[in-house]
Design a protein around this motif. Structure first.
Motif, PDB file in Angstrom:
ATOM      1  N   LEU A  37       3.907 -30.269 -50.491  1.00  0.00           N
ATOM      2  CA  LEU A  37       4.697 -29.508 -49.532  1.00  0.00           C
ATOM      3  C   LEU A  37       3.872 -28.996 -48.358  1.00  0.00           C
ATOM      4  N   ASP A  38       2.753 -29.634 -48.093  1.00  0.00           N
ATOM      5  CA  ASP A  38       2.003 -29.367 -46.863  1.00  0.00           C
ATOM      6  C   ASP A  38       2.619 -30.246 -45.778  1.00  0.00           C
ATOM      7  N   PRO A  39       3.230 -29.651 -44.743  1.00  0.00           N
ATOM      8  CA  PRO A  39       3.973 -30.462 -43.766  1.00  0.00           C
ATOM      9  C   PRO A  39       3.100 -31.345 -42.879  1.00  0.00           C
ATOM     10  N   HIS A  40       1.785 -31.204 -42.968  1.00  0.00           N
ATOM     11  CA  HIS A  40       0.918 -31.961 -42.062  1.00  0.00           C
ATOM     12  C   HIS A  40       0.184 -33.124 -42.728  1.00  0.00           C
ATOM     13  N   VAL A  41       0.255 -33.247 -44.054  1.00  0.00           N
ATOM     14  CA  VAL A  41      -0.566 -34.265 -44.709  1.00  0.00           C
ATOM     15  C   VAL A  41       0.220 -35.201 -45.622  1.00  0.00           C
ATOM     16  N   ALA A  42       1.528 -35.100 -45.664  1.00  0.00           N
ATOM     17  CA  ALA A  42       2.314 -35.989 -46.523  1.00  0.00           C
ATOM     18  C   ALA A  42       2.124 -37.438 -46.091  1.00  0.00           C
ATOM     19  N   PRO A  43       1.920 -38.368 -47.043  1.00  0.00           N
ATOM     20  CA  PRO A  43       1.769 -39.786 -46.672  1.00  0.00           C
ATOM     21  C   PRO A  43       2.947 -40.291 -45.848  1.00  0.00           C
ATOM     22  N   LEU A 114      -2.746 -31.128 -35.118  1.00  0.00           N
ATOM     23  CA  LEU A 114      -3.428 -32.041 -34.197  1.00  0.00           C
ATOM     24  C   LEU A 114      -4.883 -32.309 -34.573  1.00  0.00           C
ATOM     25  N   THR A 115      -5.525 -31.393 -35.292  1.00  0.00           N
ATOM     26  CA  THR A 115      -6.966 -31.506 -35.527  1.00  0.00           C
ATOM     27  C   THR A 115      -7.361 -31.710 -36.977  1.00  0.00           C
ATOM     28  N   LEU A 116      -6.487 -31.417 -37.914  1.00  0.00           N
ATOM     29  CA  LEU A 116      -6.823 -31.579 -39.321  1.00  0.00           C
ATOM     30  C   LEU A 116      -7.178 -33.046 -39.594  1.00  0.00           C
ATOM     31  N   PRO A 117      -8.361 -33.320 -40.145  1.00  0.00           N
ATOM     32  CA  PRO A 117      -8.740 -34.725 -40.371  1.00  0.00           C
ATOM     33  C   PRO A 117      -7.723 -35.520 -41.179  1.00  0.00           C
TER      34      PRO A 117
END
Length: 506
Positions: A37-43, A114-117
């Motif tokens: 449920l992390d909105p920035h890293v879901a495949p 925008l910046t999270l690897p």
């Protein structure tokens, strides 16, 4: 250009069919399980949208129509050159722990996206060059191009606003922290999520339920059986089960949204043989779309030989495409011969295991391509794994999957073909320029249609896909469930947004 919209939410009033029961719990059967449920890293952020929308607010939202409306932002103003947008925020939004949502949270969330690897959404926000806090209730977003699509992009999960206190937490995928209408009560990755109503939410019409449960039931028959038995109250229905899902009898209802998405075989145009235009044209001529629709898709997925459907009439859809891909085996064999592979070739095609009807479409497609000498090896992978594998450098030649749609034709073409995770090989020359040109805020609607038709023409003449059919979003539900026929995301994507959905008293 200035946009001033009411800040009242999308689907107001009491639901049709009776008063909403504020004590009800809705149990929804979805086709994909939650992976985090992390909105920035879901495949696949699109696949996870139904799980994320109850938890996180965004600056804007898409409601039924589809229509762009305010959410946390009550108004926004474009700069004269269209290269920055200033958003004025509501002053009554708080995170679930009571922390007021202010401009610094918007900045922190977008900067992270925008910046999270590991971010899987940065490409959707690639037009953003800087986010600036003007004051506690005002944020300015600068862009590297004219960006009339920015408010639309921010309505998706990429625009989710996270509580700054949790920005750096490693367990955000299991312990979400947003300001949405519901709070996660139980998170069972690989199974489902249970939610309860958030206290004092700013838009009471978005919380018609005391509780919500979304379960990932990947098997179509199991999902339909759960609806019949009363184990769930509503479900996402796949087109291949239309006959059964639409005829459940008294006490049930069914709704089909316009066909905006498509089924297609994505082709890796960087691979040998598939880098030849005539080969890709031959593959398109080899498919009997009518037979596929009848045999597997219950007649609900009409043939579509181009990247956009009729939903985008006047926004890039081609009423008269330059090539009409009929079922023509002789023509397909002729093109293969002209391309230097008269005896055909071998091709590995990714398919999500257990994801219907793709898993049933695959052998039909395999048999049809065999008629022209193309030997297809079906590589069945877990749905999340298959999506993650389809990227630059993949060993797969093709991927049978849904081309999800966006709220505009330009966004649909960009997200389908210009993001590396959707099309790992090169596109026809001029395609990217034509799509990018459509984002110029100075263009008229006719000019946007013209440049997008140019892009669509290139995609038909030099196909990056084997185009299959136009795919509607369909839902089946018990008659006490209301709002299932007016979900904004379902107008163009095969997902659901359960805000504004409720249940009547029984």
């Amino acid at each position: 250009m200035t946009v001033l919209l009411c800040a009242c939410g999308g689907n107001g009033g009491s639901p049709a069919g009776g008063a909403a029961d504020p004590n009800a719990t809705l149990r929804f059967g979805y086709t994909v399980t939650p992976t985090g449920l992390d909105p920035h890293v879901a495949p696949s952020v699109i696949a996870q949208t139904p799980y994320l929308f109850p938890l996180y607010d965004r600056l804007t939202q898409i409601t039924a129509g589809p229509k762009l409306e305010p959410m946390v932002a009550k108004a926004w103003t474009f700069a004269p050159d269209g290269r920055s947008v200033t958003f004025a925020l509501r002053d009554d939004v708080s995170f679930h722990d009571g922390t007021p949502l202010r401009a610094d949270a918007v900045k922190a969330s977008l900067d992270r996206a925008l910046t999270l690897p590991a971010s899987t959404v940065k490409s959707q926000l690639s037009m953003i060059s800087a986010v600036t806090v003007v004051d506690p209730l005002t944020v300015r977003i600068d862009t590297n191009r004219s960006a009339p699509d920015l408010p639309y992009a921010l309505s998706a999960t990429a625009g989710s606003i996270i509580n700054p206190k949790s920005i750096g937490r490693p367990d955000l995928d299991r312990v979400p922290d947003g300001s949405g209408p519901y709070v996660a009560e139980s998170v069972r990755l690989g199974d489902g999520v249970t939610y309860k109503r958030a206290p004092s939410y700013w838009d009471p019409r978005a919380i018609k339920l005391a509780g919500l449960e979304i379960r990932g039931i990947t098997n179509d028959n199991a999902r339909l059986s759960a609806l019949r038995s009363g184990e769930i109250d509503a479900m996402l229905s796949k087109v291949g089960q239309y006959d059964k899902a639409s005829s459940l009898g008294p006490g049930f209802a069914f709704h089909s949204y316009p066909a905006a998405a498509t089924y297609a075989i994505f082709l890796n145009t960087a691979h040998p043989v598939l880098d030849r235009v005539k080969v890709r044209q031959a593959l398109n001529y080899a498919i009997d779309r009518d037979a596929l629709n009848r045999a597997v898709l219950a007649g609900q997925c009409p043939p579509n030989g181009q990247p956009l459907t009729q939903v985008y009439q006047g926004a890039g859809y081609l009423p008269s495409p330059p090539v009409t891909y009929t079922h023509d085996v002789a023509k397909a064999k002729q093109l293969l011969a002209e391309a230097g592979v008269p005896d055909g070739f071998e091709m590995k095609m990714l398919v999500a295991a257990g994801l219907s009807p793709q898993d049933r479409m695959a052998p039909v497609v395999q048999a049809q391509l065999a008629e022209i000498g193309v030997k297809v090896t079906i590589d069945s992978q877990d749905a999340v794994q298959a999506f993650a594998m389809w990227k630059p450098g993949t060993t797969a030649d093709a991927y049978l999957q849904t081309r999800t749609a966006g709220p505009t034709g330009a966004m649909t073409l960009r997200d389908s073909y210009l993001l590396p995770g959707r099309s790992p090989g090169p596109m026809p020359g001029g395609f990217a320029d034509a799509v990018t040109a459509a984002f110029d805020a100075g263009l008229s609607a006719d000019q946007v249609d013209h440049t997008l038709q140019t892009a669509s023409t290139l995609a038909v003449e030099q196909p990056p896909d084997v185009f299959l059919c136009a795919l509607p979003t369909q839902v089946a539900y018990r008659s006490g469930v209301v709002g299932m026929d007016s979900m904004g995301q379902s107008d163009f994507q095969g997902v659901v947004d359960l805000r504004y959905v409720g249940m009547t008293k029984r």
